[in-house]
Write an enzyme that holds these catalytic residues in place. Structure first.
Site, PDB file in Angstrom:
ATOM      1  N   SER A 130      41.843  74.568 165.230  1.00 36.78           N
ATOM      2  CA  SER A 130      40.675  74.509 164.355  1.00 36.78           C
ATOM      3  C   SER A 130      39.750  73.421 164.867  1.00 36.78           C
ATOM      4  O   SER A 130      40.154  72.261 165.001  1.00 36.78           O
ATOM      5  CB  SER A 130      41.104  74.198 162.915  1.00 36.78           C
ATOM      6  OG  SER A 130      39.984  74.072 162.069  1.00 36.78           O
ATOM      7  N   LYS A 157      34.449  75.833 162.693  1.00 36.90           N
ATOM      8  CA  LYS A 157      33.842  75.595 161.391  1.00 36.90           C
ATOM      9  C   LYS A 157      32.369  75.990 161.453  1.00 36.90           C
ATOM     10  O   LYS A 157      31.687  75.733 162.459  1.00 36.90           O
ATOM     11  CB  LYS A 157      33.963  74.124 161.012  1.00 36.90           C
ATOM     12  CG  LYS A 157      35.391  73.619 160.874  1.00 36.90           C
ATOM     13  CD  LYS A 157      36.059  74.138 159.621  1.00 36.90           C
ATOM     14  CE  LYS A 157      37.424  73.485 159.425  1.00 36.90           C
ATOM     15  NZ  LYS A 157      38.067  73.900 158.160  1.00 36.90           N
ATOM     16  N   ASP A 182      35.461  79.448 159.787  1.00 33.53           N
ATOM     17  CA  ASP A 182      35.794  78.916 158.470  1.00 33.53           C
ATOM     18  C   ASP A 182      34.553  78.258 157.881  1.00 33.53           C
ATOM     19  O   ASP A 182      34.003  77.319 158.454  1.00 33.53           O
ATOM     20  CB  ASP A 182      36.929  77.890 158.604  1.00 33.53           C
ATOM     21  CG  ASP A 182      37.389  77.337 157.267  1.00 33.53           C
ATOM     22  OD1 ASP A 182      36.900  77.806 156.218  1.00 33.53           O
ATOM     23  OD2 ASP A 182      38.250  76.434 157.270  1.00 33.53           O
ATOM     24  N   GLU A 207      36.917  82.955 157.079  1.00 38.29           N
ATOM     25  CA  GLU A 207      37.691  82.220 156.090  1.00 38.29           C
ATOM     26  C   GLU A 207      36.806  81.582 155.024  1.00 38.29           C
ATOM     27  O   GLU A 207      35.839  80.890 155.342  1.00 38.29           O
ATOM     28  CB  GLU A 207      38.508  81.141 156.804  1.00 38.29           C
ATOM     29  CG  GLU A 207      39.474  80.388 155.909  1.00 38.29           C
ATOM     30  CD  GLU A 207      40.323  79.398 156.686  1.00 38.29           C
ATOM     31  OE1 GLU A 207      41.033  78.598 156.046  1.00 38.29           O
ATOM     32  OE2 GLU A 207      40.285  79.416 157.939  1.00 38.29           O
ATOM     33  N   ASP A 232      41.396  80.803 151.385  1.00 32.19           N
ATOM     34  CA  ASP A 232      42.089  79.520 151.521  1.00 32.19           C
ATOM     35  C   ASP A 232      42.025  78.803 150.181  1.00 32.19           C
ATOM     36  O   ASP A 232      42.922  78.927 149.342  1.00 32.19           O
ATOM     37  CB  ASP A 232      41.428  78.718 152.651  1.00 32.19           C
ATOM     38  CG  ASP A 232      41.958  77.294 152.820  1.00 32.19           C
ATOM     39  OD1 ASP A 232      42.849  76.882 152.063  1.00 32.19           O
ATOM     40  OD2 ASP A 232      41.476  76.590 153.717  1.00 32.19           O
ATOM     41  N   LYS A 256      48.486  76.864 152.598  1.00 30.05           N
ATOM     42  CA  LYS A 256      48.696  75.424 152.733  1.00 30.05           C
ATOM     43  C   LYS A 256      49.660  75.032 151.619  1.00 30.05           C
ATOM     44  O   LYS A 256      49.347  75.199 150.437  1.00 30.05           O
ATOM     45  CB  LYS A 256      47.371  74.667 152.624  1.00 30.05           C
ATOM     46  CG  LYS A 256      46.449  74.913 153.807  1.00 30.05           C
ATOM     47  CD  LYS A 256      45.093  74.268 153.618  1.00 30.05           C
ATOM     48  CE  LYS A 256      44.200  74.534 154.845  1.00 30.05           C
ATOM     49  NZ  LYS A 256      42.786  74.143 154.597  1.00 30.05           N
ATOM     50  N   GLY A 284      46.297  73.678 157.960  1.00 34.77           N
ATOM     51  CA  GLY A 284      46.599  72.261 158.091  1.00 34.77           C
ATOM     52  C   GLY A 284      45.546  71.409 157.417  1.00 34.77           C
ATOM     53  O   GLY A 284      44.431  71.858 157.158  1.00 34.77           O
TER      54      GLY A 284
END
Length: 361
Positions: A130, A157, A182, A207, A232, A256, A284
């Site tokens: 990531s 991201k 994400d 995401e 998420d 998570k 994570g």
């Protein structure tokens, strides 16, 4: 019997930027349970600020100190702990820190690695990376470095207004890679037309594009996109996972353990995902080697079918607080063979990064 904590401040190798801010240090509570010659560890995945979710370090420590520590002191099984802590609403990350501490303890008590204690391990975790937002040329270099190291999935991201710049540059330079993005809840229902344009980038999933606690709008968006939606922040319980799949709000879930309240709920979510023929992976939260050991153990389970954010910690920290950090080989990491999470604490670095410590019993 002793239950203690240390609050650490660990500098990151480089700032990690998402749509809700930039981290330059990892501020984390580590918990230590000592009983009958066994020393168990866990960490809380909250941060100094309640930006990812409603909890932060201060609220979590309050709940642990005043409500959960007394239950842990009786060393119940993780399932018993979860039942006894149900009267506390929410506060999943605080609960997870204590439940996972008990998982490490009981796995060590049974003389088993955590991955085998949970059952159904395939013996390794497939690893993705990531990448936070950065100058695009730096991002492209980081992607090439990650591919050279063998990472099996690249995640970048994005945020509102920068999605085209980031994803176009990545796809132009790396047209064939397994890529995801994400958004960390940065878009709203008013941005559907913008988000739908992301279909052109052939992502394995997008995401959490919308609100952090939303399922309804994600369900509407998912029906208008070809890119699979991964949830998420929205998935805070097995019940929310069940509803999300029933409403067709997602096809993928990022687990998570901290967000879900611990390992037991994470295992329940895996069962739900499998029942809907969905996909699941382990995320994570910039964990230390302690939290990373839990993540890798869970990511090694057979029901996890997508690469997760389980990078070796040399990506984040110059010096971790464990002497046996994970090493990636051909895009995979093996969970530790030792009892429980199998870590060896580096006492020198633990002491160096400790800014506060105490006993909870």
């Amino acid at each position: 019997m002793k239950l203690s904590y240390k609050k650490l401040k660990m500098p990151l190798i480089s700032p990690f930027t998402t749509s809700f801010g930039t981290d330059r240090d990892k501020d984390v509570y580590v918990f230590i349970l000592e009983n009958n010659g066994i020393t168990a560890y866990s960490e809380c995945v909250t941060d100094e600020n309640p930006f990812y979710g409603p909890e932060d370090n201060y609220s979590a420590f309050h709940i642990i100190k005043n409500y959960l520590s007394s239950i842990v002191m009786e060393v119940p099984s993780p399932a018993e702990f979860n039942e006894r802590s149900r009267f506390i609403k929410g506060n999943n990350m605080a609960k997870a820190a204590m439940e996972m501490l008990l998982y490490d303890y009981h796995a060590k008590l049974e003389g088993m690695p955590l991955s085998k204690y949970m059952g159904k391990t395939k013996g390794h975790a497939d690893v993705g990376i990531s990448l936070g937002m950065d100058d695009i040329n730096i991002t492209l270099k980081k992607i090439q470095d990650a591919l050279d190291r063998g990472y099996k999935r690249i995640k970048v991201k994005i945020m509102r207004g920068k999605e085209t710049e980031i994803l176009s540059s990545v796809r132009d330079n790396f047209p064939e890679i397994v890529l995801s993005a994400d958004a960390n809840s940065d878009y709203t229902e008013r941005d559907f037309e913008t988000v739908k344009k992301i279909d052109r980038y052939d992502l394995v999933y997008l995401e959490q594009p919308l609100y952090h606690d939303d399922i309804i709008y994600h369900s509407r968006l998912a029906k208008e996109m070809s890119t699979p939606i991964c949830l998420d922040e929205s998935i805070t319980s097995p019940e929310k996972a069940q509803k999300a799949f029933e409403m067709e709000a997602c096809r993928v879930i990022n687990i998570k353990e901290g967000r879900l309240g611990g390992i037991e709920n994470s295992l329940k979510v895996m069962d739900i995902v499998r029942s809907f023929n969905g996909h699941v992976w382990i995320g994570g939260m910039l964990e230390t080697g302690i939290g990373r050991a839990f993540n890798v153990s869970v990511a090694s389970l057979q029901d996890i079918d997508y690469p997760g954010d389980t990078s070796p910690n040399d990506k984040y920290f110059t010096h971790d607080i464990v002497k046996n950090p994970f090493k990636m080989v051909n895009g995979t990491i093996k969970p530790n063979d030792g009892k429980g999470i199998g870590i060896e604490i580096d006492q020198d670095y633990l002491k160096k990064y400790t800014v506060e410590e105490g006993v909870l019993n």
